[in-house]
Design a protein around this motif. Structure first.
Motif, short mmCIF file in Angstrom:
data_model
loop_
_atom_site.label_atom_id
_atom_site.label_comp_id
_atom_site.label_asym_id
_atom_site.label_seq_id
_atom_site.Cartn_x
_atom_site.Cartn_y
_atom_site.Cartn_z
N SER A 594 -5.76 10.72 17.62
CA SER A 594 -4.80 10.93 16.55
C SER A 594 -4.20 9.86 16.19
CB SER A 594 -4.10 12.19 16.95
OG SER A 594 -3.50 12.16 17.83
N ARG A 595 -3.81 9.24 17.17
CA ARG A 595 -2.95 8.06 16.82
C ARG A 595 -3.95 6.67 16.23
NH1 ARG A 595 1.41 7.98 21.89
NH2 ARG A 595 2.59 9.94 21.32
N VAL A 596 -5.04 6.59 16.77
CA VAL A 596 -5.85 5.54 16.28
C VAL A 596 -6.06 5.82 14.81
CG1 VAL A 596 -8.11 4.67 16.47
CG2 VAL A 596 -6.99 4.97 18.44
N ALA A 597 -6.37 7.09 14.41
CA ALA A 597 -6.41 7.61 13.14
C ALA A 597 -5.27 7.31 12.23
CB ALA A 597 -6.78 9.08 12.95
N ALA A 598 -4.04 7.63 12.80
CA ALA A 598 -2.79 7.28 12.16
C ALA A 598 -2.66 5.74 11.80
CB ALA A 598 -1.56 7.61 12.86
N LEU A 599 -2.96 4.92 12.83
CA LEU A 599 -3.04 3.72 12.50
C LEU A 599 -3.76 3.10 11.39
CD1 LEU A 599 -3.08 2.11 16.29
CD2 LEU A 599 -0.94 1.71 14.52
N LEU A 600 -4.93 3.51 11.34
CA LEU A 600 -5.90 3.09 10.25
C LEU A 600 -5.63 3.79 8.98
CD1 LEU A 600 -9.39 3.41 12.35
CD2 LEU A 600 -7.98 1.49 11.71
N LYS A 601 -5.00 4.80 9.17
CA LYS A 601 -4.58 5.42 7.85
C LYS A 601 -3.42 4.71 7.13
CE LYS A 601 -2.96 9.74 5.77
NZ LYS A 601 -2.82 11.27 5.90
N HIS A 602 -2.37 4.21 8.10
CA HIS A 602 -1.13 3.53 7.90
C HIS A 602 -1.14 2.25 7.29
CE1 HIS A 602 3.43 2.38 8.11
NE2 HIS A 602 2.67 1.34 8.49
N PHE A 603 -2.30 1.70 7.66
CA PHE A 603 -2.35 0.13 7.26
C PHE A 603 -3.76 0.15 6.37
CE2 PHE A 603 -0.52 -0.73 11.16
CZ PHE A 603 0.63 -1.58 10.90
N GLY A 604 -4.45 1.06 5.98
CA GLY A 604 -5.49 1.37 4.99
C GLY A 604 -6.75 0.51 5.25
N SER A 605 -6.89 -0.33 6.23
CA SER A 605 -7.75 -1.13 6.41
C SER A 605 -7.85 -1.62 8.04
CB SER A 605 -8.29 -2.05 5.36
OG SER A 605 -7.46 -3.22 5.67
N VAL A 606 -9.03 -2.15 8.44
CA VAL A 606 -9.04 -2.63 9.87
C VAL A 606 -8.63 -4.10 9.75
CG1 VAL A 606 -10.42 -3.57 11.45
CG2 VAL A 606 -11.04 -1.40 10.42
N THR A 607 -8.71 -4.83 8.44
CA THR A 607 -8.26 -6.26 8.20
C THR A 607 -6.81 -6.27 8.22
OG1 THR A 607 -10.28 -6.79 7.04
CG2 THR A 607 -8.19 -8.19 6.62
N ALA A 614 3.57 -6.90 15.98
CA ALA A 614 3.92 -5.71 16.89
C ALA A 614 4.95 -4.89 16.06
CB ALA A 614 4.23 -6.08 18.08
N GLU A 615 5.96 -5.53 15.45
CA GLU A 615 7.04 -4.79 14.92
C GLU A 615 6.51 -3.75 13.63
OE1 GLU A 615 6.97 -7.81 15.57
OE2 GLU A 615 8.51 -8.07 17.18
N GLU A 616 5.36 -4.14 12.95
CA GLU A 616 4.96 -3.54 11.96
C GLU A 616 3.99 -2.29 12.43
OE1 GLU A 616 4.42 -6.82 8.56
OE2 GLU A 616 2.79 -6.59 9.89
N VAL A 617 3.48 -2.64 13.52
CA VAL A 617 2.63 -1.45 14.03
C VAL A 617 3.42 -0.39 14.63
CG1 VAL A 617 1.03 -1.16 16.18
CG2 VAL A 617 0.71 -3.06 14.73
N GLY A 618 4.71 -0.76 15.31
CA GLY A 618 5.57 0.08 15.90
C GLY A 618 6.14 0.89 14.92
N GLU A 619 6.11 0.50 13.55
CA GLU A 619 6.47 1.59 12.47
C GLU A 619 5.82 2.86 12.52
OE1 GLU A 619 6.91 -0.85 8.90
OE2 GLU A 619 8.43 -2.27 9.92
N VAL A 620 4.57 2.95 12.87
CA VAL A 620 3.75 3.89 12.89
C VAL A 620 4.26 5.25 13.71
CG1 VAL A 620 1.48 4.90 12.96
CG2 VAL A 620 1.74 2.48 12.06
N PRO A 621 4.44 6.31 13.22
CA PRO A 621 4.90 7.47 13.91
C PRO A 621 4.25 7.66 15.26
CG PRO A 621 5.06 7.97 11.63
CD PRO A 621 4.34 6.70 11.75
N GLY A 622 4.71 7.87 16.19
CA GLY A 622 4.12 8.33 17.59
C GLY A 622 3.67 6.88 18.42
#
Length: 696
Positions: A594-607, A614-622
């Motif tokens: 679920s958190r992997v899916a949340a990461l990909l959804k938050h950033f929109g693409s793998v690229t 790390a700070e930007e990744v930390g903004e994803v809930p959870g």
């Protein structure tokens, strides 16, 4: 083969002045017309060693028996003379313009005693003022109906007008209120001329001051309690507002420009021209250009612009127009200054700016025009393959060109795709009777390989091992539609044997495929490779390629087959890459699905996820700071995203992935039928609006 043709003129005989040159064959026919700032420098390029020339340029040079030139005083004169000769001689190696349709225009016959407004596709009415083109004929009629409510000018035919003026009886359109000319017995010729000029002035500028004046008259009539007159003014205001609403506002009111969008491949180019007047799109039209020689985008732009503003029928209905204040093109040609001066001269010396769209609203409009051109090019190529007679002729031409004993009713095309040597996959697409059979597409995963030729050998080996497994047709929906292929149904591996195998690439890929055929003992299936840059066909053990005419239906069919293989391979490669990234992330403690899916959804693409800190990744809930840092570290160890490589020849000495052995053998796992892995319904991906993508 000689280094160059025997009749080459001496370099000292060719002047260094600007000029125009003509290539002629042994019968004296003009093959190609071109221009140059420096004739000697340009022509020396054609007389370079023949093996170094572009394949189609070499064919033109070998066909020719002489070249002649004419010097001129300036580059502008060279432009004018080049276009004149192209129109006069219609050389087969110059680009050819094709109309995708004839567009309707609104015309006002200003040369008549009582000008009339009419809908026409004829752009040669003497003295007429044109507006448009319009995408649909009903759009012109709607605009005229609205405009004559405000400016009631003549709409009747010439015969009706003459009869009414001779008899003194109003014309029939005038009797029912559809004609406001002198023939209606309501206005004089002079009053009607004034109305016509107001009509033309508004259509030419869309000046909102006319609406403001009508609103003021409406208010004054209402204050004077002349409510019927106020109602007429109200209706006129609504009519003009409706006319303005039909034209999309894209730029500032003061902007007048023509914007060209171009989409091209090796054989053809689609052109979309957006005409903007007063900041509004006043007309959109498109046509297709067939390319015989390989020319740069800048040279193509130059010839298209010349065709629009200098010609009278190239393309029909689009030539001989006066340029606006600005012409926006995708790429500036080498002699942009001369072309800009030529455009200014066509405008009567008032000045025309030739530019590209870099940013802002112009860039957005340019993207829209480019997307329209891409759609038009894809549709043009599809239409050429859709007609049964055309497909039959294309298959017959392929049979003749490749020396086959029968037409290739079933063709299979193979393509390799990878990401910097990882996630190597292959695709097999199938065309039967010139149409795709998407239910029989296959995807291959290549676990270990050394280069693209080894990958091609592996794929063909696995395919040929199952060549005669089952001759029955698979139990699937009609392949001519994009139906869902149910992976839970048992399907046959393959249908009947193909007559032709097509591989993406040149001699190395063909040699690898031929080795697979020889080892399988298959001798009744033809093999050919198509090299993308030159679009030439390579047969096994041949030193020279087969060259099909650029405008041939056979080449269009093979090109479409190859492009479909590109698209299908790249789609599969991207899917695997995304799945691999998910599996890499799932190895991080505390990071579940679920958190992997949340990461990909938050950033929109793998690229974008790879580029995040790390700070930007930390903004994803959870996702906490420690997990975010672990994500960044993990992705840094995975190969960085880059454009996919599809059948890009890889040197044999290239570094081999750590897991790749030095042998060419691989487990014979067979093909992966579309939808077979998931166990559920899977839709075979279709080409998107941008068509198949190919890495640089």
């Amino acid at each position: 083969m000689a280094d160059t043709v025997a009749w080459r003129p001496k370099a000292g005989e060719i002047p260094t002045d600007p000029g125009v040159y003509r290539w002629r064959d042994e019968a004296g026919r003009v093959l190609y017309v071109g221009k140059a700032k420096n004739l000697r420098a340009r022509l020396s390029n054609y007389f370079a060693p023949l093996p170094t020339l572009h394949e189609r340029t070499r064919r033109m040079v070998l066909t020719a028996r002489s070249v002649e030139w004419t010097t001129v005083g300036s580059e502008i004169e060279a432009l004018q003379l080049e276009y004149t000769w192209i129109k006069e001689f219609d050389p087969p190696f110059n680009v050819k313009f094709r109309d995708d349709k004839s567009y309707p225009y609104m015309a006002i016959t200003m040369a008549d005693e009582a000008p009339r407004v009419m809908v026409t596709r004829n752009r040669k009415i003497k003295g007429a003022k044109y507006f448009g083109p319009y995408p649909k004929i009903w759009a012109v009629h709607d605009t005229i109906d609205l405009m004559i409510k405000v400016f009631p000018i003549r709409t009747c035919s010439e015969s009706s007008y003459k009869r009414a003026m001779q008899t003194g009886k109003p014309c029939f359109p005038g009797q029912i209120g559809k004609c406001g000319g002198p023939c209606s017995q309501r206005v004089t010729i002079e009053e009607h001329r004034a109305l016509v000029e107001e009509f033309v002035r508004f259509m030419g500028s869309y000046d909102r001051r006319v609406i403001t004046q009508l609103r003021q008259r409406m208010a004054a009539s209402a204050d004077a309690m002349q409510y019927e007159q106020a109602a007429r003014y109200r209706d006129q205001v609504e009519a003009l507002e409706a006319v303005l609403e039909k034209s999309a506002v894209v730029l500032k009111d003061s902007v007048d420009l023509d914007l060209f969008g171009i989409a091209e491949d090796e054989l053809a180019a689609a052109v979309q021209l957006f005409s903007v007047r007063g900041g509004r799109i006043r007309g959109v039209r498109g046509w297709v250009v067939d390319k015989e020689l390989d020319i740069s985008t800048g040279d193509l732009v130059e010839q298209i612009v010349q065709g629009v503003y200098a010609g009278t029928d190239l393309p029909a209905g689009a030539g001989g127009e006066e340029p606006p204040r600005e012409v926006v093109v995708p790429v500036l040609p080498d002699d942009a200054d001369a072309l800009q001066q030529w455009l200014s001269d066509r405008r009567g010396g008032r000045g025309t700016k030739l530019s590209t769209a870099q940013r802002g609203d112009r860039a957005g409009l340019a993207r829209t025009a480019s997307q329209n051109a891409q759609q038009a090019l894809m549709l043009y190529k599809t239409k050429r393959s859709a007609d049964y007679t055309t497909r039959a002729a294309a298959l017959a031409d392929i049979q003749e060109a490749l020396g086959m004993t029968e037409a290739p009713l079933r063709m299979e095309c193979y393509d390799i795709s990878h990401l910097q040597g990882t996630n190597v996959v292959a695709s097999m697409v199938v065309f039967e009777d010139g149409l795709p059979r998407k239910d029989q597409y296959r995807r291959y995963t290549i676990a270990e390989t050394t280069d693209d030729t080894d990958s091609m050998y592996q794929v063909l080996t696995r395919r040929l091992a199952r060549l005669d497994e089952d001759a029955a047709l698979p139990d699937v929906p009609d392949a001519t539609v994009d139906d869902v292929v149910d992976g839970t149904k048992p399907t046959k591996r393959f249908a009947y044997r193909p007559q032709l195998l097509v591989v993406d690439g040149g001699q190395p890929q063909v040699a690898a495929a031929k080795r697979a055929l020889d080892e399988a003992g298959v001798t009744d299936i033809a093999l050919v490779g198509i090299a993308k840059r030159l679009e030439e066909l390579w047969l096994p053990d041949d030193d020279f390629p087969v060259i099909l005419p650029r405008n041939s239906e056979a080449l269009f069919l093979i090109q479409r087959l190859r492009d479909e293989a590109h698209r299908f391979a790249i789609t599969h490669q991207r899917t695997r890459r995304k799945r691999d990234v998910k599996s890499q992330l799932s190895e991080i403690p505390g990071l579940g699905p679920s958190r992997v899916a949340a990461l990909l959804k938050h950033f929109g693409s793998v690229t974008r996820l790879r580029q995040a800190t790390a700070e930007e990744v930390g903004e994803v809930p959870g996702v906490g700071p420690a997990t975010a840092a672990a994500v960044v570290r993990k992705l840094a160890t995975v190969p960085v995203s880059a454009p996919e490589s599809a059948s890009a020849p890889t040197p044999a000495s290239a570094p081999t992935p750590a897991s790749a052995p030095t042998t060419a053998s691989a487990p014979d796992t067979g093909a992966e039928p579309v939808g077979a892995r998931s166990g559920g319904p899977v839709r075979v991906p279709d080409a998107g609006p941008d068509g198949p993508q190919r890495p640089a």
